[in-house]
Design a protein around this motif. Sequence first.
Motif, PDB file in Angstrom:
ATOM      1  N   LYS A   1      -5.596  11.973  -1.123  1.00 48.49           N
ATOM      2  CA  LYS A   1      -5.521  13.246  -0.409  1.00 48.49           C
ATOM      3  C   LYS A   1      -6.166  13.138   0.965  1.00 48.49           C
ATOM      4  CE  LYS A   1      -4.000  16.478  -1.550  1.00 48.49           C
ATOM      5  NZ  LYS A   1      -2.683  17.063  -1.239  1.00 48.49           N
ATOM      6  N   ALA A   2      -7.261  12.396   1.060  1.00 51.21           N
ATOM      7  CA  ALA A   2      -7.923  12.235   2.357  1.00 51.21           C
ATOM      8  C   ALA A   2      -7.023  11.496   3.335  1.00 51.21           C
ATOM      9  CB  ALA A   2      -9.247  11.496   2.180  1.00 51.21           C
ATOM     10  N   CYS A   3      -6.248  10.532   2.836  1.00 49.82           N
ATOM     11  CA  CYS A   3      -5.336   9.810   3.724  1.00 49.82           C
ATOM     12  C   CYS A   3      -4.255  10.729   4.259  1.00 49.82           C
ATOM     13  CB  CYS A   3      -4.710   8.630   2.982  1.00 49.82           C
ATOM     14  SG  CYS A   3      -5.876   7.329   2.640  1.00 49.82           S
ATOM     15  N   GLU A   4      -3.806  11.686   3.442  1.00 43.42           N
ATOM     16  CA  GLU A   4      -2.853  12.671   3.957  1.00 43.42           C
ATOM     17  C   GLU A   4      -3.465  13.433   5.119  1.00 43.42           C
ATOM     18  OE1 GLU A   4      -1.413  14.147  -0.304  1.00 43.42           O
ATOM     19  OE2 GLU A   4      -0.416  15.181   1.347  1.00 43.42           O
TER      20      GLU A   4
ATOM     21  N   VAL B   1      11.352   7.486  -2.993  1.00 48.07           N
ATOM     22  CA  VAL B   1      10.132   6.758  -2.635  1.00 48.07           C
ATOM     23  C   VAL B   1       9.533   6.113  -3.873  1.00 48.07           C
ATOM     24  CG1 VAL B   1       7.783   7.053  -1.847  1.00 48.07           C
ATOM     25  CG2 VAL B   1       9.653   8.125  -0.606  1.00 48.07           C
ATOM     26  N   VAL B   2       9.481   6.864  -4.951  1.00 47.32           N
ATOM     27  CA  VAL B   2       8.896   6.315  -6.180  1.00 47.32           C
ATOM     28  C   VAL B   2       9.691   5.102  -6.625  1.00 47.32           C
ATOM     29  CG1 VAL B   2       8.413   6.791  -8.588  1.00 47.32           C
ATOM     30  CG2 VAL B   2       7.943   8.523  -6.860  1.00 47.32           C
ATOM     31  N   ALA B   3      11.016   5.233  -6.596  1.00 45.90           N
ATOM     32  CA  ALA B   3      11.846   4.098  -7.014  1.00 45.90           C
ATOM     33  C   ALA B   3      11.597   2.908  -6.106  1.00 45.90           C
ATOM     34  CB  ALA B   3      13.316   4.501  -6.986  1.00 45.90           C
ATOM     35  N   GLY B   4      11.527   3.185  -4.798  1.00 46.86           N
ATOM     36  CA  GLY B   4      11.288   2.095  -3.867  1.00 46.86           C
ATOM     37  C   GLY B   4       9.973   1.401  -4.150  1.00 46.86           C
ATOM     38  N   ALA B   5       8.935   2.226  -4.395  1.00 49.63           N
ATOM     39  CA  ALA B   5       7.632   1.639  -4.698  1.00 49.63           C
ATOM     40  C   ALA B   5       7.725   0.773  -5.944  1.00 49.63           C
ATOM     41  CB  ALA B   5       6.597   2.743  -4.883  1.00 49.63           C
ATOM     42  N   GLY B   6       8.469   1.264  -6.954  1.00 50.32           N
ATOM     43  CA  GLY B   6       8.639   0.473  -8.165  1.00 50.32           C
ATOM     44  C   GLY B   6       9.283  -0.859  -7.854  1.00 50.32           C
ATOM     45  N   ASP B   7      10.318  -0.809  -7.009  1.00 49.21           N
ATOM     46  CA  ASP B   7      10.985  -2.066  -6.661  1.00 49.21           C
ATOM     47  C   ASP B   7      10.009  -3.025  -5.995  1.00 49.21           C
ATOM     48  OD1 ASP B   7      13.234  -1.060  -7.694  1.00 49.21           O
ATOM     49  OD2 ASP B   7      14.157  -0.513  -5.800  1.00 49.21           O
TER      50      ASP B   7
ATOM     51  N   MET C   1      -0.166   1.360   2.932  1.00 45.04           N
ATOM     52  CA  MET C   1       0.514   2.390   2.164  1.00 45.04           C
ATOM     53  C   MET C   1       2.014   2.327   2.450  1.00 45.04           C
ATOM     54  SD  MET C   1      -1.731   3.941   0.364  1.00 45.04           S
ATOM     55  CE  MET C   1      -2.567   2.372   0.161  1.00 45.04           C
ATOM     56  N   PRO C   2       2.844   2.801   1.514  1.00 43.36           N
ATOM     57  CA  PRO C   2       4.294   2.770   1.777  1.00 43.36           C
ATOM     58  C   PRO C   2       4.632   3.555   3.028  1.00 43.36           C
ATOM     59  CG  PRO C   2       3.849   3.256  -0.523  1.00 43.36           C
ATOM     60  CD  PRO C   2       2.538   3.312   0.179  1.00 43.36           C
ATOM     61  N   ILE C   3       5.446   2.950   3.877  1.00 45.63           N
ATOM     62  CA  ILE C   3       5.675   3.540   5.194  1.00 45.63           C
ATOM     63  C   ILE C   3       6.497   4.818   5.082  1.00 45.63           C
ATOM     64  CG2 ILE C   3       7.813   2.340   5.788  1.00 45.63           C
ATOM     65  CD1 ILE C   3       6.453   1.842   8.559  1.00 45.63           C
ATOM     66  N   ALA C   4       7.332   4.934   4.038  1.00 43.18           N
ATOM     67  CA  ALA C   4       8.113   6.162   3.894  1.00 43.18           C
ATOM     68  C   ALA C   4       7.203   7.349   3.600  1.00 43.18           C
ATOM     69  CB  ALA C   4       9.146   5.995   2.787  1.00 43.18           C
ATOM     70  N   ASN C   5       6.173   7.120   2.791  1.00 41.08           N
ATOM     71  CA  ASN C   5       5.226   8.199   2.520  1.00 41.08           C
ATOM     72  C   ASN C   5       4.499   8.594   3.796  1.00 41.08           C
ATOM     73  OD1 ASN C   5       5.880   6.653   0.198  1.00 41.08           O
ATOM     74  ND2 ASN C   5       4.274   7.698  -0.933  1.00 41.08           N
ATOM     75  N   VAL C   6       4.122   7.590   4.585  1.00 42.50           N
ATOM     76  CA  VAL C   6       3.410   7.867   5.832  1.00 42.50           C
ATOM     77  C   VAL C   6       4.287   8.692   6.763  1.00 42.50           C
ATOM     78  CG1 VAL C   6       2.413   6.775   7.863  1.00 42.50           C
ATOM     79  CG2 VAL C   6       1.976   5.815   5.606  1.00 42.50           C
ATOM     80  N   ILE C   7       5.557   8.292   6.894  1.00 41.18           N
ATOM     81  CA  ILE C   7       6.453   8.994   7.807  1.00 41.18           C
ATOM     82  C   ILE C   7       6.666  10.427   7.353  1.00 41.18           C
ATOM     83  CG2 ILE C   7       8.805   9.035   8.706  1.00 41.18           C
ATOM     84  CD1 ILE C   7       8.778   5.952   8.394  1.00 41.18           C
ATOM     85  N   ARG C   8       6.788  10.627   6.048  1.00 44.97           N
ATOM     86  CA  ARG C   8       7.037  11.989   5.551  1.00 44.97           C
ATOM     87  C   ARG C   8       5.872  12.901   5.906  1.00 44.97           C
ATOM     88  NH1 ARG C   8       7.484  10.858   0.653  1.00 44.97           N
ATOM     89  NH2 ARG C   8       5.557  11.684  -0.159  1.00 44.97           N
ATOM     90  N   ILE C   9       4.652  12.395   5.773  1.00 49.66           N
ATOM     91  CA  ILE C   9       3.495  13.225   6.086  1.00 49.66           C
ATOM     92  C   ILE C   9       3.407  13.465   7.587  1.00 49.66           C
ATOM     93  CG2 ILE C   9       0.982  13.315   6.002  1.00 49.66           C
ATOM     94  CD1 ILE C   9       1.187  11.714   3.394  1.00 49.66           C
TER      95      ILE C   9
END
Lengths: 238, 212
Positions: free
Chosen positions: B92-95, A36-42, A64-72
């Motif tokens: 953190k709030a968005c999480e 995810v970090v690498a993707g965000a960098g790209d 927000m990056p969609i991968a982060n959203v999906i992971r949560i």
Amino acid sequence: MERGAPFSHYQLPKSISELNLDQHSNNPTPMTSSVVVAGAGDKNNGIVVQQQPPCVAREQDQYMPIANVIRIMRKTLPSHAKISDDAKETIQECVSEYISFVTGEANERCQREQRKTITAEDILWAMSKLGFDNYVDPLTVFINRYREIETDRGSALRGEPPSLRQTYGGNGIGFHGPSHGLPPPGPYGYGMLDQSMVMGGGRYYQNGSSGQDESSVGGGSSSSINGMPAFDHYGQYK
Amino acid sequence: MEENNGNNNHYLPQPSSSQLPPPPLYYQSMPLPSYSLPLPYSPQMRNYWIAQMGNATDVKHHAFPLTRIKKIMKSNPEVNMVTAEAPVLISKACEMLILDLTMRSWLHTVEGGRQTLKRSDTLTRSDISAATTRSFKFTFLGDVVPRDPSVVTDDPVLHPDGEVLPPGTVIGYPVFDCNGVYASPPQMQEWPAVPGDGEEAAGEIGGSSGGN
């Protein structure tokens, strides 16, 4: 460029999205984080592989990056759950709307008090006013811990587990009072273990264990270490 | 579409006292998901997991890029400056928000599958729409997510923060029916006469009478 492909959820057919879902489910959490970090960098470098670069670039900046959203999202869903593409994008939009909503309310308070800088306290105040009272106490615990680590940045070793345990222990002392918002520890112990396993990672197993510890202590509310008396009124989660 | 689970499910009764006995026929006809959990999407459990996020030991690894959060904050022309802690706190709030919305939406996913007499395991936009319509504190998302006309919004007086739900909801009954029966708001909205509602009513009657 290959690493960017899994994060290009826009304008892709569902079959490829399903493959991406499989990749996410198969990858362990740390690898996903690094990717995810690498993707965000790209993305930040402006490398765009979409057919409409300008629109996508602007659109990516406001979400927000969609991968982060999906992971949560997957943290709380059962392992067999699927998430449609429109649901992912909808949550993305909700998050951006939430940031603007809270920021606007915090900014109004700043202007009333003739201040120019929005602080963490303004954000917490805005959340309590806008109906997100149950977020305020956990966020207070979090930001206090963040400040402690920031303060000890020069002297303490950040990666050392004992310091983290001490930090957590310190915060544990702050918990007291009846736990109306928390389930009883006995029957939930088994449930929480299953929850940790369902969430698919040893990382979250620790969270489950921490939960058990808190249940045994009987903590339901937290006191602010750095002294924010205005937020003590929201000690209970209900 | 793989459906490779639901055969070895175990249901743990919730220890808190419930005014309604759990309907056994519901669980016979509708297998639960592949986890054995004491109703993980109840308000108590939701608040519990939100609290757990605040206790995360990894405070240095942010779930979202802080620069992008700051950019969204400053998209408001009236916003001048923000401290370094504000984007960290909002990350953190968005999480917590995503966790909150996902749990509420999944409740509607399972409910929708139950009404159509087949298990649904795909979270969709309409589930999010139902969840945001139901809770008063998500009114600000009206421009992002369309309102679900078949869902009644919690009355802010009866449920100030949308966290305390009627007992029936906790054990898996349809949210709007339960809301109408056990905690009707002062101004009851009239249900639209659409075929979906008809199907829901028929399914509900059949389920309660044991015809399934």
